[in-house]
Motif scaffolding. Structure first.
Motif, PDB file in Angstrom:
ATOM      1  N   THR A 146     -23.555  -0.271  28.049  1.00 26.75           N
ATOM      2  CA  THR A 146     -22.498  -0.875  27.101  1.00 26.75           C
ATOM      3  C   THR A 146     -21.092  -0.296  27.581  1.00 26.75           C
ATOM      4  O   THR A 146     -20.827   0.902  27.716  1.00 26.75           O
ATOM      5  CB  THR A 146     -22.842  -0.303  25.875  1.00 26.75           C
ATOM      6  N   LEU A 147     -20.140  -1.297  27.849  1.00 27.59           N
ATOM      7  CA  LEU A 147     -18.723  -1.110  28.326  1.00 27.59           C
ATOM      8  C   LEU A 147     -18.007  -1.615  27.478  1.00 27.59           C
ATOM      9  O   LEU A 147     -17.883  -2.943  27.183  1.00 27.59           O
ATOM     10  CB  LEU A 147     -18.543  -1.329  29.809  1.00 27.59           C
ATOM     11  N   THR A 148     -16.927  -0.922  26.721  1.00 24.76           N
ATOM     12  CA  THR A 148     -15.868  -1.401  25.951  1.00 24.76           C
ATOM     13  C   THR A 148     -15.125  -1.972  26.903  1.00 24.76           C
ATOM     14  O   THR A 148     -14.138  -1.303  27.674  1.00 24.76           O
ATOM     15  CB  THR A 148     -15.299  -0.492  25.067  1.00 24.76           C
ATOM     16  N   LEU A 149     -14.593  -3.354  26.844  1.00 29.86           N
ATOM     17  CA  LEU A 149     -13.671  -3.923  27.628  1.00 29.86           C
ATOM     18  C   LEU A 149     -12.346  -4.047  26.852  1.00 29.86           C
ATOM     19  O   LEU A 149     -11.269  -3.797  27.574  1.00 29.86           O
ATOM     20  CB  LEU A 149     -13.968  -5.303  27.740  1.00 29.86           C
ATOM     21  N   TRP A 150     -12.204  -4.425  25.735  1.00 30.05           N
ATOM     22  CA  TRP A 150     -11.097  -4.232  24.605  1.00 30.05           C
ATOM     23  C   TRP A 150     -11.094  -3.508  23.535  1.00 30.05           C
ATOM     24  O   TRP A 150     -12.281  -3.447  22.928  1.00 30.05           O
ATOM     25  CB  TRP A 150     -10.644  -5.756  24.233  1.00 30.05           C
ATOM     26  N   PRO A 151     -10.286  -2.541  22.898  1.00 29.03           N
ATOM     27  CA  PRO A 151     -10.361  -1.791  21.832  1.00 29.03           C
ATOM     28  C   PRO A 151     -10.702  -2.886  20.590  1.00 29.03           C
ATOM     29  O   PRO A 151      -9.939  -3.859  20.769  1.00 29.03           O
ATOM     30  CB  PRO A 151      -9.084  -0.983  21.758  1.00 29.03           C
ATOM     31  N   GLU A 152     -11.333  -2.317  19.627  1.00 33.19           N
ATOM     32  CA  GLU A 152     -11.613  -3.022  18.505  1.00 33.19           C
ATOM     33  C   GLU A 152     -10.358  -3.063  17.631  1.00 33.19           C
ATOM     34  O   GLU A 152     -10.134  -4.177  17.012  1.00 33.19           O
ATOM     35  CB  GLU A 152     -12.590  -2.117  17.478  1.00 33.19           C
ATOM     36  N   SER A 153      -9.322  -2.211  17.985  1.00 33.47           N
ATOM     37  CA  SER A 153      -8.257  -2.477  16.999  1.00 33.47           C
ATOM     38  C   SER A 153      -6.850  -2.027  18.119  1.00 33.47           C
ATOM     39  O   SER A 153      -6.907  -1.460  18.815  1.00 33.47           O
ATOM     40  CB  SER A 153      -8.051  -1.432  15.854  1.00 33.47           C
ATOM     41  N   ASP A 154      -5.655  -2.660  17.390  1.00 33.96           N
ATOM     42  CA  ASP A 154      -4.414  -2.546  18.462  1.00 33.96           C
ATOM     43  C   ASP A 154      -3.982  -1.148  18.172  1.00 33.96           C
ATOM     44  O   ASP A 154      -3.132  -0.343  18.906  1.00 33.96           O
ATOM     45  CB  ASP A 154      -3.426  -3.590  18.266  1.00 33.96           C
ATOM     46  N   ASP A 155      -4.552  -0.568  16.925  1.00 33.57           N
ATOM     47  CA  ASP A 155      -4.142   0.801  16.666  1.00 33.57           C
ATOM     48  C   ASP A 155      -5.002   1.947  17.449  1.00 33.57           C
ATOM     49  O   ASP A 155      -6.300   2.226  16.613  1.00 33.57           O
ATOM     50  CB  ASP A 155      -3.669   0.981  15.050  1.00 33.57           C
ATOM     51  N   THR A 156      -4.740   2.502  18.512  1.00 33.42           N
ATOM     52  CA  THR A 156      -5.861   3.354  19.085  1.00 33.42           C
ATOM     53  C   THR A 156      -5.665   4.686  18.886  1.00 33.42           C
ATOM     54  O   THR A 156      -6.389   5.670  19.443  1.00 33.42           O
ATOM     55  CB  THR A 156      -5.823   3.073  20.710  1.00 33.42           C
ATOM     56  N   GLY A 157      -4.537   5.119  18.197  1.00 34.37           N
ATOM     57  CA  GLY A 157      -4.100   6.411  17.869  1.00 34.37           C
ATOM     58  C   GLY A 157      -5.084   7.254  17.246  1.00 34.37           C
ATOM     59  O   GLY A 157      -5.162   8.551  17.260  1.00 34.37           O
ATOM     60  N   HIS A 158      -5.744   6.466  16.326  1.00 41.31           N
ATOM     61  CA  HIS A 158      -6.661   7.374  15.487  1.00 41.31           C
ATOM     62  C   HIS A 158      -8.059   7.804  16.191  1.00 41.31           C
ATOM     63  O   HIS A 158      -8.958   8.424  15.752  1.00 41.31           O
ATOM     64  CB  HIS A 158      -7.142   6.171  14.103  1.00 41.31           C
ATOM     65  N   GLN A 159      -8.068   7.153  17.426  1.00 40.78           N
ATOM     66  CA  GLN A 159      -9.349   7.612  18.018  1.00 40.78           C
ATOM     67  C   GLN A 159      -8.969   7.885  19.631  1.00 40.78           C
ATOM     68  O   GLN A 159      -9.260   7.172  20.627  1.00 40.78           O
ATOM     69  CB  GLN A 159     -10.409   6.613  18.270  1.00 40.78           C
ATOM     70  N   PRO A 160      -8.227   8.949  19.932  1.00 34.16           N
ATOM     71  CA  PRO A 160      -7.560   9.352  21.113  1.00 34.16           C
ATOM     72  C   PRO A 160      -8.538   9.362  22.383  1.00 34.16           C
ATOM     73  O   PRO A 160      -8.394   9.289  23.418  1.00 34.16           O
ATOM     74  CB  PRO A 160      -6.742  10.573  20.945  1.00 34.16           C
ATOM     75  N   ASP A 161      -9.850   9.894  21.742  1.00 32.47           N
ATOM     76  CA  ASP A 161     -10.851   9.933  22.869  1.00 32.47           C
ATOM     77  C   ASP A 161     -11.849   8.748  23.276  1.00 32.47           C
ATOM     78  O   ASP A 161     -12.684   8.688  23.937  1.00 32.47           O
ATOM     79  CB  ASP A 161     -11.782  11.121  22.337  1.00 32.47           C
ATOM     80  N   GLN A 162     -11.059   7.535  22.483  1.00 33.44           N
ATOM     81  CA  GLN A 162     -12.000   6.333  22.812  1.00 33.44           C
ATOM     82  C   GLN A 162     -11.173   5.412  23.739  1.00 33.44           C
ATOM     83  O   GLN A 162      -9.711   5.263  23.184  1.00 33.44           O
ATOM     84  CB  GLN A 162     -12.603   5.784  21.599  1.00 33.44           C
ATOM     85  N   THR A 163     -11.726   4.728  24.491  1.00 34.64           N
ATOM     86  CA  THR A 163     -10.539   3.826  25.045  1.00 34.64           C
ATOM     87  C   THR A 163     -11.467   2.511  25.801  1.00 34.64           C
ATOM     88  O   THR A 163     -12.516   2.452  25.239  1.00 34.64           O
ATOM     89  CB  THR A 163      -9.948   4.461  26.494  1.00 34.64           C
ATOM     90  N   ALA A 164     -10.798   1.686  26.163  1.00 36.71           N
ATOM     91  CA  ALA A 164     -11.302   0.444  26.766  1.00 36.71           C
ATOM     92  C   ALA A 164     -11.008   0.089  27.937  1.00 36.71           C
ATOM     93  O   ALA A 164      -9.936   0.445  28.690  1.00 36.71           O
ATOM     94  CB  ALA A 164     -10.824  -0.789  25.969  1.00 36.71           C
ATOM     95  N   LEU A 165     -11.667  -0.809  28.865  1.00 36.71           N
ATOM     96  CA  LEU A 165     -11.519  -0.873  30.452  1.00 36.71           C
ATOM     97  C   LEU A 165     -10.047  -1.431  30.486  1.00 36.71           C
ATOM     98  O   LEU A 165      -9.260  -0.789  31.395  1.00 36.71           O
ATOM     99  CB  LEU A 165     -12.514  -1.641  30.963  1.00 36.71           C
ATOM    100  N   TYR A 166      -9.689  -2.397  29.905  1.00 34.55           N
ATOM    101  CA  TYR A 166      -8.343  -3.148  30.065  1.00 34.55           C
ATOM    102  C   TYR A 166      -7.426  -2.478  29.615  1.00 34.55           C
ATOM    103  O   TYR A 166      -6.219  -2.901  29.507  1.00 34.55           O
ATOM    104  CB  TYR A 166      -8.732  -4.697  29.427  1.00 34.55           C
ATOM    105  N   ALA A 167      -7.488  -1.343  28.777  1.00 29.07           N
ATOM    106  CA  ALA A 167      -6.371  -0.647  28.196  1.00 29.07           C
ATOM    107  C   ALA A 167      -6.034   0.431  29.340  1.00 29.07           C
ATOM    108  O   ALA A 167      -5.076   1.352  29.123  1.00 29.07           O
ATOM    109  CB  ALA A 167      -6.789  -0.050  26.943  1.00 29.07           C
TER     110      ALA A 167
END
Length: 236
Positions: free
Chosen positions: A127-148
């Motif tokens: 399972t690979l995340t391509l886009w983050p679930e939310s535009d506000d990624t500051g709440h989960q700094p240890d999570q990312t998405a490929l296209y980010a």
């Protein structure tokens, strides 16, 4: 129009749509006796989900090397398609990190959990995340998405095809040369060696892995061996 993906000889594709889970479908197909080399996949707008069915000819303890095989194959695939500054690291438990943050995961399942038994089938899911679930990624700094992470030009379908090819190369190399080359490449991209981690309810220092990729965990005056088989998911 949906374009069917192209896989190398010995591998075949099975495309899913909607909410269907490739990991679960692959296990069901394997239990029903499908041919080894089936790649089940579902390309959603925000995630790449896939699973590969394998038929090991060795006991499960040795066959679990397919988990790091799939991880190294993924690193090789993304490395060939992404900008050179994009870094891929692998955690022992199958977690994929891109530029230091968690971005995906490999998950194993098998027909048996007995390390000494040759499994009828082994499935490795991705399972690979391509886009983050939310535009506000500051709440989960240890999570990312490929296209980010500078990989906006990487086509998910092309990445999946490349992963299948590179993984097949590593399967063949492992079959011919054993664990040594895999150990060398995996260790070069392993995350967390020398750091304190918690695995299977135990906390200690991650020293590395044994010949079968079992995790060596140093706790006070003892070193525990945690086999890869502890990561197996229950079959649906």
């Amino acid at each position: 129009m949906t374009v069917e993906l192209s896989f190398p000889p010995l591998l075949s594709g099975h495309r899913l749509e909607g909410a269907a889970d490739p990991f679960e479908v692959a296990q069901a197909q394997a239990a029903a006796g499908c041919d080894a080399g089936l790649v089940v996949y579902n390309l959603r707008p925000t995630t790449l989900d896939a699973a590969i069915v394998l038929a090991p000819e060795v006991p499960l303890q040795q066959a679990m090397a397919m988990l790091p095989v799939c991880g190294v194959g993924f690193q090789n695939a993304l490395g060939a398609l992404s900008p050179p500054e994009v870094a891929v690291h692998l955690e022992w438990d199958g977690t994929v990190r891109i530029n230091g943050a968690r971005c995906g995961r490999f998950t194993p399942a098998a027909a048996t959990t007995d390390p000494e038994t040759q499994p009828d089938w082994l499935v490795i899911g991705l399972t690979l995340t391509l886009w983050p679930e939310s535009d506000d990624t500051g709440h989960q700094p240890d999570q990312t998405a490929l296209y980010a992470e500078g990989c906006a030009d990487v086509d998910a379908a092309q990445l999946l095809e490349s992963w299948a090819r590179h993984t097949l190369v590593w399967i063949n190399r492992w079959s011919e040369e054993g664990n040594a080359p895999l150990h060398k490449d995996w260790r070069g991209m392993a995350h967390g060696i020398g750091e304190d981690i918690t695995v299977a309810g135990k906390t200690g220092t991650f020293l590395g892995v044994d010949e079968d990729f079992g995790l060596l965990l140093r706790r006070s005056d003892q070193t525990d061996l945690i086999p890869l088989t502890t990561l197996l998911e229950s079959s649906p």
